[in-house]
Motif scaffolding. Structure first.
Motif, PDB file in Angstrom:
ATOM      1  N   UNK A   1      -7.535  13.490  -6.805  1.00 18.00           N
ATOM      2  CA  UNK A   1      -6.919  12.490  -7.653  1.00 18.00           C
ATOM      3  C   UNK A   1      -7.250  11.063  -7.276  1.00 18.00           C
ATOM      4  N   UNK A   2      -7.963  10.859  -6.170  1.00 17.92           N
ATOM      5  CA  UNK A   2      -8.254   9.509  -5.701  1.00 17.92           C
ATOM      6  C   UNK A   2      -9.758   9.313  -5.608  1.00 17.92           C
ATOM      7  N   UNK A   3     -10.187   8.073  -5.847  1.00 18.85           N
ATOM      8  CA  UNK A   3     -11.592   7.778  -5.612  1.00 18.85           C
ATOM      9  C   UNK A   3     -11.759   7.321  -4.164  1.00 18.85           C
ATOM     10  N   UNK A   4     -12.965   6.977  -3.772  1.00 23.08           N
ATOM     11  CA  UNK A   4     -13.254   6.632  -2.376  1.00 23.08           C
ATOM     12  C   UNK A   4     -12.392   5.468  -1.897  1.00 23.08           C
ATOM     13  N   UNK A   5     -12.235   4.461  -2.729  1.00 17.80           N
ATOM     14  CA  UNK A   5     -11.439   3.289  -2.355  1.00 17.80           C
ATOM     15  C   UNK A   5      -9.970   3.670  -2.198  1.00 17.80           C
ATOM     16  N   UNK A   6      -9.448   4.411  -3.154  1.00 21.09           N
ATOM     17  CA  UNK A   6      -8.039   4.799  -3.111  1.00 21.09           C
ATOM     18  C   UNK A   6      -7.733   5.698  -1.920  1.00 21.09           C
ATOM     19  N   UNK A   7      -8.740   6.363  -1.401  1.00 16.57           N
ATOM     20  CA  UNK A   7      -8.536   7.310  -0.315  1.00 16.57           C
ATOM     21  C   UNK A   7      -8.620   6.655   1.064  1.00 16.57           C
ATOM     22  N   UNK A   8      -8.949   5.370   1.116  1.00 22.43           N
ATOM     23  CA  UNK A   8      -9.089   4.680   2.398  1.00 22.43           C
ATOM     24  C   UNK A   8      -7.908   3.741   2.618  1.00 22.43           C
ATOM     25  N   UNK A   9      -7.002   4.155   3.478  1.00 19.82           N
ATOM     26  CA  UNK A   9      -5.825   3.343   3.779  1.00 19.82           C
ATOM     27  C   UNK A   9      -6.231   1.985   4.348  1.00 19.82           C
ATOM     28  N   UNK A  10      -7.214   1.982   5.228  1.00 16.72           N
ATOM     29  CA  UNK A  10      -7.672   0.725   5.830  1.00 16.72           C
ATOM     30  C   UNK A  10      -8.225  -0.221   4.760  1.00 16.72           C
TER      31      UNK A  10
ATOM     32  N   UNK B   1      -6.641  -3.844   3.873  1.00 17.31           N
ATOM     33  CA  UNK B   1      -7.485  -5.035   3.983  1.00 17.31           C
ATOM     34  C   UNK B   1      -7.585  -5.769   2.648  1.00 17.31           C
ATOM     35  N   UNK B   2      -7.677  -5.019   1.565  1.00 14.78           N
ATOM     36  CA  UNK B   2      -7.763  -5.630   0.235  1.00 14.78           C
ATOM     37  C   UNK B   2      -6.487  -6.396  -0.093  1.00 14.78           C
ATOM     38  N   UNK B   3      -5.356  -5.780   0.180  1.00 15.97           N
ATOM     39  CA  UNK B   3      -4.080  -6.451  -0.091  1.00 15.97           C
ATOM     40  C   UNK B   3      -3.943  -7.705   0.772  1.00 15.97           C
ATOM     41  N   UNK B   4      -4.272  -7.594   2.048  1.00 14.38           N
ATOM     42  CA  UNK B   4      -4.175  -8.752   2.942  1.00 14.38           C
ATOM     43  C   UNK B   4      -5.092  -9.884   2.491  1.00 14.38           C
ATOM     44  N   UNK B   5      -6.288  -9.543   2.039  1.00 16.97           N
ATOM     45  CA  UNK B   5      -7.219 -10.568   1.544  1.00 16.97           C
ATOM     46  C   UNK B   5      -6.646 -11.248   0.305  1.00 16.97           C
ATOM     47  N   UNK B   6      -6.068 -10.466  -0.586  1.00 18.23           N
ATOM     48  CA  UNK B   6      -5.479 -11.043  -1.798  1.00 18.23           C
ATOM     49  C   UNK B   6      -4.308 -11.956  -1.456  1.00 18.23           C
TER      50      UNK B   6
ATOM     51  N   UNK C   1       0.822  -1.211   0.000  1.00 24.00           N
ATOM     52  CA  UNK C   1       0.000   0.000   0.000  1.00 24.00           C
ATOM     53  C   UNK C   1       0.856   1.262   0.000  1.00 24.00           C
ATOM     54  N   UNK C   2       1.925   1.262   0.769  1.00 24.19           N
ATOM     55  CA  UNK C   2       2.807   2.443   0.817  1.00 24.19           C
ATOM     56  C   UNK C   2       3.270   2.828  -0.588  1.00 24.19           C
ATOM     57  N   UNK C   3       3.683   1.843  -1.357  1.00 21.28           N
ATOM     58  CA  UNK C   3       4.168   2.106  -2.712  1.00 21.28           C
ATOM     59  C   UNK C   3       3.016   2.470  -3.653  1.00 21.28           C
ATOM     60  N   UNK C   4       1.878   1.827  -3.467  1.00 23.65           N
ATOM     61  CA  UNK C   4       0.714   2.148  -4.296  1.00 23.65           C
ATOM     62  C   UNK C   4       0.300   3.603  -4.091  1.00 23.65           C
ATOM     63  N   UNK C   5       0.317   4.047  -2.841  1.00 22.01           N
ATOM     64  CA  UNK C   5      -0.041   5.440  -2.554  1.00 22.01           C
ATOM     65  C   UNK C   5       0.962   6.408  -3.175  1.00 22.01           C
ATOM     66  N   UNK C   6       2.239   6.038  -3.139  1.00 27.92           N
ATOM     67  CA  UNK C   6       3.257   6.882  -3.773  1.00 27.92           C
ATOM     68  C   UNK C   6       3.007   6.987  -5.274  1.00 27.92           C
TER      69      UNK C   6
END
Length: 107
Positions: free
Chosen positions: A48-57, A61-66, A24-29
């Motif tokens: 520049x971000x949509x609702x999903x992109x703006x939620x760190x949590x 959670x999405x990355x952990x699920x994947x 996530x850190x790199x994705x946000x960068x």
């Protein structure tokens, strides 16, 4: 979900799934680096971000699920896109994706 997708909706089951893992850190960068370009493509947004992109949590959670799905299913292929704390080149990621795709095709 599997029953819904593959039995009820009769969506073809993929031979394999390739997960491109970017912490996530790199994705946000990357999102920050491409904010102007994203604004042009997503004119419906005021930022520049949509609702999903703006939620760190949500992103964590999405990355952990994947990552759990990668471990739980042998038809999921993990492609790490970071090496030594930096994003790999497009060419390197391409080669890793191609290698995973070749495994899927040969199985």
């Amino acid at each position: 979900i599997e029953r819904l997708e593959y039995e009820i909706f009769d969506i073809p089951r993929p031979d394999g799934i390739i997960y491109l893992d970017v912490p996530v850190k790199h994705a946000l960068e990357l999102l920050e680096m491409n904010a102007e370009e994203m604004l042009e493509k997503k004119k419906y947004l005021t930022e520049g971000k949509d609702v999903v992109e703006d939620s760190l949590e949500y992103l964590e959670n999405s990355r952990n699920a994947a990552l759990k799905l990668v471990k739980a299913h042998n038809d999921w292929y993990h492609v790490d896109c970071i090496d030594g704390g930096a994003m790999m080149s497009k060419q390197t990621i391409h080669e890793k994706v191609l290698s995973s795709a070749q495994h899927i095709i040969s199985d």
